[in-house]
Design a protein around this motif. Structure first.
Motif, PDB file in Angstrom:
ATOM      1  N   UNK A   1       0.829  -1.203   0.000  1.00 17.51           N
ATOM      2  CA  UNK A   1       0.000   0.000   0.000  1.00 17.51           C
ATOM      3  C   UNK A   1       0.870   1.262   0.000  1.00 17.51           C
ATOM      4  N   UNK A   2       1.949   1.225   0.746  1.00 18.99           N
ATOM      5  CA  UNK A   2       2.802   2.400   0.886  1.00 18.99           C
ATOM      6  C   UNK A   2       3.499   2.743  -0.429  1.00 18.99           C
ATOM      7  N   UNK A   3       4.063   1.723  -1.096  1.00 17.06           N
ATOM      8  CA  UNK A   3       4.764   1.989  -2.354  1.00 17.06           C
ATOM      9  C   UNK A   3       3.801   2.482  -3.431  1.00 17.06           C
ATOM     10  N   UNK A   4       2.670   1.810  -3.587  1.00 15.94           N
ATOM     11  CA  UNK A   4       1.729   2.185  -4.649  1.00 15.94           C
ATOM     12  C   UNK A   4       1.175   3.585  -4.437  1.00 15.94           C
ATOM     13  N   UNK A   5       0.795   3.896  -3.207  1.00 15.41           N
ATOM     14  CA  UNK A   5       0.214   5.215  -2.945  1.00 15.41           C
ATOM     15  C   UNK A   5       1.253   6.323  -3.057  1.00 15.41           C
TER      16      UNK A   5
ATOM     17  N   UNK B   1      -6.773  12.421 -10.314  1.00 13.20           N
ATOM     18  CA  UNK B   1      -6.581  13.505  -9.351  1.00 13.20           C
ATOM     19  C   UNK B   1      -5.761  12.971  -8.184  1.00 13.20           C
ATOM     20  N   UNK B   2      -5.310  13.823  -7.267  1.00 18.10           N
ATOM     21  CA  UNK B   2      -4.513  13.350  -6.132  1.00 18.10           C
ATOM     22  C   UNK B   2      -5.162  12.227  -5.337  1.00 18.10           C
ATOM     23  N   UNK B   3      -6.492  12.228  -5.249  1.00 11.84           N
ATOM     24  CA  UNK B   3      -7.188  11.196  -4.494  1.00 11.84           C
ATOM     25  C   UNK B   3      -7.012   9.793  -5.029  1.00 11.84           C
ATOM     26  N   UNK B   4      -6.494   9.656  -6.260  1.00  9.33           N
ATOM     27  CA  UNK B   4      -6.229   8.320  -6.807  1.00  9.33           C
ATOM     28  C   UNK B   4      -5.242   7.552  -5.937  1.00  9.33           C
ATOM     29  N   UNK B   5      -4.406   8.265  -5.203  1.00  6.18           N
ATOM     30  CA  UNK B   5      -3.449   7.593  -4.325  1.00  6.18           C
ATOM     31  C   UNK B   5      -4.162   6.742  -3.282  1.00  6.18           C
ATOM     32  N   UNK B   6      -5.317   7.191  -2.815  1.00  4.36           N
ATOM     33  CA  UNK B   6      -6.102   6.402  -1.864  1.00  4.36           C
ATOM     34  C   UNK B   6      -6.585   5.107  -2.506  1.00  4.36           C
ATOM     35  N   UNK B   7      -7.037   5.202  -3.766  1.00  6.68           N
ATOM     36  CA  UNK B   7      -7.539   4.014  -4.451  1.00  6.68           C
ATOM     37  C   UNK B   7      -6.408   3.036  -4.753  1.00  6.68           C
ATOM     38  N   UNK B   8      -5.232   3.556  -5.093  1.00  2.00           N
ATOM     39  CA  UNK B   8      -4.107   2.662  -5.340  1.00  2.00           C
ATOM     40  C   UNK B   8      -3.653   1.978  -4.053  1.00  2.00           C
ATOM     41  N   UNK B   9      -3.732   2.706  -2.940  1.00  5.36           N
ATOM     42  CA  UNK B   9      -3.402   2.091  -1.653  1.00  5.36           C
ATOM     43  C   UNK B   9      -4.351   0.934  -1.365  1.00  5.36           C
ATOM     44  N   UNK B  10      -5.636   1.153  -1.596  1.00  4.41           N
ATOM     45  CA  UNK B  10      -6.631   0.109  -1.371  1.00  4.41           C
ATOM     46  C   UNK B  10      -6.410  -1.071  -2.311  1.00  4.41           C
ATOM     47  N   UNK B  11      -6.206  -0.783  -3.593  1.00  4.49           N
ATOM     48  CA  UNK B  11      -6.016  -1.853  -4.582  1.00  4.49           C
ATOM     49  C   UNK B  11      -4.786  -2.691  -4.263  1.00  4.49           C
ATOM     50  N   UNK B  12      -3.680  -2.032  -3.907  1.00  2.21           N
ATOM     51  CA  UNK B  12      -2.435  -2.745  -3.621  1.00  2.21           C
ATOM     52  C   UNK B  12      -2.594  -3.653  -2.411  1.00  2.21           C
ATOM     53  N   UNK B  13      -3.183  -3.119  -1.349  1.00  2.00           N
ATOM     54  CA  UNK B  13      -3.378  -3.925  -0.147  1.00  2.00           C
ATOM     55  C   UNK B  13      -4.332  -5.079  -0.379  1.00  2.00           C
ATOM     56  N   UNK B  14      -5.417  -4.805  -1.110  1.00  2.34           N
ATOM     57  CA  UNK B  14      -6.396  -5.853  -1.388  1.00  2.34           C
ATOM     58  C   UNK B  14      -5.812  -6.931  -2.293  1.00  2.34           C
ATOM     59  N   UNK B  15      -4.929  -6.547  -3.205  1.00  2.00           N
ATOM     60  CA  UNK B  15      -4.273  -7.520  -4.081  1.00  2.00           C
ATOM     61  C   UNK B  15      -3.477  -8.530  -3.256  1.00  2.00           C
ATOM     62  N   UNK B  16      -2.732  -8.028  -2.285  1.00  9.90           N
ATOM     63  CA  UNK B  16      -1.937  -8.925  -1.442  1.00  9.90           C
ATOM     64  C   UNK B  16      -2.849  -9.790  -0.578  1.00  9.90           C
ATOM     65  N   UNK B  17      -3.849  -9.178   0.052  1.00 10.72           N
ATOM     66  CA  UNK B  17      -4.799  -9.952   0.855  1.00 10.72           C
ATOM     67  C   UNK B  17      -5.481 -11.034   0.018  1.00 10.72           C
ATOM     68  N   UNK B  18      -5.899 -10.689  -1.194  1.00  6.58           N
ATOM     69  CA  UNK B  18      -6.612 -11.636  -2.054  1.00  6.58           C
ATOM     70  C   UNK B  18      -5.751 -12.851  -2.362  1.00  6.58           C
ATOM     71  N   UNK B  19      -4.463 -12.617  -2.609  1.00  6.79           N
ATOM     72  CA  UNK B  19      -3.545 -13.719  -2.873  1.00  6.79           C
ATOM     73  C   UNK B  19      -3.326 -14.572  -1.623  1.00  6.79           C
ATOM     74  N   UNK B  20      -3.129 -13.909  -0.486  1.00  6.23           N
ATOM     75  CA  UNK B  20      -2.915 -14.643   0.766  1.00  6.23           C
ATOM     76  C   UNK B  20      -4.139 -15.486   1.119  1.00  6.23           C
ATOM     77  N   UNK B  21      -5.331 -14.917   0.951  1.00  8.43           N
ATOM     78  CA  UNK B  21      -6.554 -15.670   1.224  1.00  8.43           C
ATOM     79  C   UNK B  21      -6.645 -16.897   0.303  1.00  8.43           C
ATOM     80  N   UNK B  22      -6.362 -16.682  -0.985  1.00  7.87           N
ATOM     81  CA  UNK B  22      -6.446 -17.783  -1.950  1.00  7.87           C
ATOM     82  C   UNK B  22      -5.501 -18.918  -1.580  1.00  7.87           C
ATOM     83  N   UNK B  23      -4.325 -18.574  -1.120  1.00  2.00           N
ATOM     84  CA  UNK B  23      -3.353 -19.597  -0.714  1.00  2.00           C
ATOM     85  C   UNK B  23      -3.800 -20.347   0.533  1.00  2.00           C
ATOM     86  N   UNK B  24      -4.724 -19.751   1.290  1.00  2.00           N
ATOM     87  CA  UNK B  24      -5.297 -20.413   2.466  1.00  2.00           C
ATOM     88  C   UNK B  24      -6.623 -21.115   2.141  1.00  2.00           C
ATOM     89  N   UNK B  25      -6.918 -21.213   0.860  1.00  2.00           N
ATOM     90  CA  UNK B  25      -8.129 -21.914   0.441  1.00  2.00           C
ATOM     91  C   UNK B  25      -9.374 -21.070   0.402  1.00  2.00           C
TER      92      UNK B  25
END
Length: 439
Positions: A247-251, A366-390
């Motif tokens: 989230x930090x890098x993407x935002x 606009x500048x607020x896109x940084x919030x959406x990228x933070x959400x997308x990046x974090x959710x991407x990692x969570x989604x992968x971790x969840x999938x690996x846990x079935x």
């Protein structure tokens, strides 16, 4: 017709200086201006589709001393842009050109006309000088110049035209149609085609995007989301893990890019912010796992391909935030691959991400896109971790399909058919707000 991974990378991944919607306008203006030797310009006039209009309203143009707006983008392209640079057209803008732009946009103004019923990317620019009139038109892709004319005569063989040099590169539309017919297994198999040139290119793309992230973390431009995360970590208010690192890098990179920092992004599917989302979460996660650089690069390639696959169905611009849904799904797939996931895990990561973020709207760059990228990046990692846990969203849920391909295709249907009125409403709200602010 069969294409290759190299073809996908050539048409979908490219450096872009600034938000690609105002850059497309600047490119068309630079192309039109290059046809006329006469100076000064008497008028610059612009026509754009609704999504170019929406995405060009509020974002800062790089290297412009904080100028924003499609009128400024057009003038910057006309006075100082180099059309041969493509999506880096504004890299050639000088201080002298900036002074001319500020003066020209005061008197006369640069009118921006909204082509309300046009779907897909469309930019037209007409420049008049010394009694001569030049026009340029971009369609379908941000840097695809399809028409140039001088004094009403089309210039069919001009080297800036897409069709003149398309034999030197794969046909974009045909590659997109080919991608749409592939399965996830077939996309994964393409990863094996990576050669040393491809690997070097993908690594350079991450380096380009990391320069934006580093700038955002150091200086906190825009909303300063990335730097705020870092500050919260130092204050022991939150703890850093792979999710927060992503989230930090993407935002931070989005902070810098949306604030107009004069650094390019390595784009994906025609968008710099897509490129940030598709690459930086993977790059963040690699520091928490034992994976070779070769595997990291392969994960990046898969991310770009999934992003391209979804964008082939949704279109380049829509009411849905492609950074969240398309590039987010790409990043989720890449992270699952990086963590050693099977095809089943990768499919689950994609499906989980889409179920979570399918409703995120695009309300312009606009500048607020940084919030959406933070959400997308974090959710991407969570989604992968969840999938690996079935954990995997089932086909009985909402718009989730019976396969990852069908789920991604359903996003396209939602975007192209279901969100048209939503897109109009978003733009209506933005335009009303703009004119209310001027009163």
């Amino acid at each position: 017709m069969v294409f290759s991974l190299k073809d996908i990378l050539r048409i979908e991944v490219a450096p872009a200086l600034g938000c690609t919607e105002p850059v497309a306008v600047a490119l068309a203006a630079a192309a039109a201006a290059s046809l006329i030797d006469e100076r000064p310009f008497e008028s610059i006039e612009v026509w754009v589709d609704p999504n170019i209009y929406k995405n060009g309203m509020a974002v800062t143009i790089p290297g412009s001393n904080n100028l924003s707006g499609l009128d400024k983008a057009a003038a910057l392209g006309a006075f100082g842009g180099d059309p041969k640079l493509g999506l880096e057209v504004l890299d050639s803008v000088s201080e002298q050109a900036l002074d001319q732009v500020v003066q020209f946009c005061l008197d006369p103004s640069v009118p921006i006309h909204l082509l309300e019923n046009i779907r897909g990317i469309c930019v037209r620019v007409r420049i008049t000088a010394g009694g001569r009139q030049a026009e340029a038109e971009i369609r379908d892709f941000h840097d695809q110049i399809v028409r140039l004319s001088l004094d009403g005569k089309n210039l069919e063989t001009h080297p800036l035209l897409f069709h003149v040099h398309q034999n030197k590169e794969p046909d974009r539309a045909k590659v997109e149609e080919w991608i749409k017919g592939l399965t996830l297994d077939e996309l994964l198999a393409l990863v094996d085609e990576l050669d040393d040139e491809d690997r070097k290119f993908l690594k350079e793309g991450v380096d380009v995007n990391m320069r934006l992230a580093d700038h955002g973390l150091k200086y906190g431009p825009g909303l300063g989301i990335g730097r705020a995360f870092e500050r919260l970590i130092r204050q022991n208010l939150i703890r850093q893990d792979m999710v927060l690192a992503a989230r930090m890098l993407a935002s931070a990179a989005a902070d810098a890019r949306m604030a107009g920092v004069n650094l390019p992004a390595m784009s994906s599917a025609g968008s710099g912010n897509h490129g940030l989302t598709a690459t930086l979460p993977i790059w963040a996660v690699k520091d928490y796992v034992s994976a070779s650089e070769d595997v990291v690069i392969e994960a990046l390639a898969l991310s770009h391909m999934i992003t391209a696959y979804i964008k082939a169905y949704t279109g380049r611009l829509s009411a849905i935030c492609g950074c969240s849904v398309a590039a987010g799904a790409g990043a989720a797939a890449g992270v699952a691959y990086l963590l050693g996931g099977t095809t089943l895990h990768i499919a689950g990561a994609i499906t989980n991400l889409i179920e979570d973020l399918a409703g995120v709207i695009c309300d312009g760059a606009k500048p607020g896109c940084a919030l959406k990228l933070a959400t997308a990046a974090g959710t991407a990692v969570h989604s992968a971790l969840f999938a690996l846990q079935g954990v995997r969203v089932q086909a009985t849920d909402g718009i989730t399909g019976v396969s990852p391909e069908k789920t991604m295709q359903n996003i396209g249907t939602l975007s192209r058919e279901g969100m048209i009125e939503t897109d109009r409403t978003i733009l209506k709200i933005m335009i009303e707000k703009k004119f209310t602010a001027k009163k």
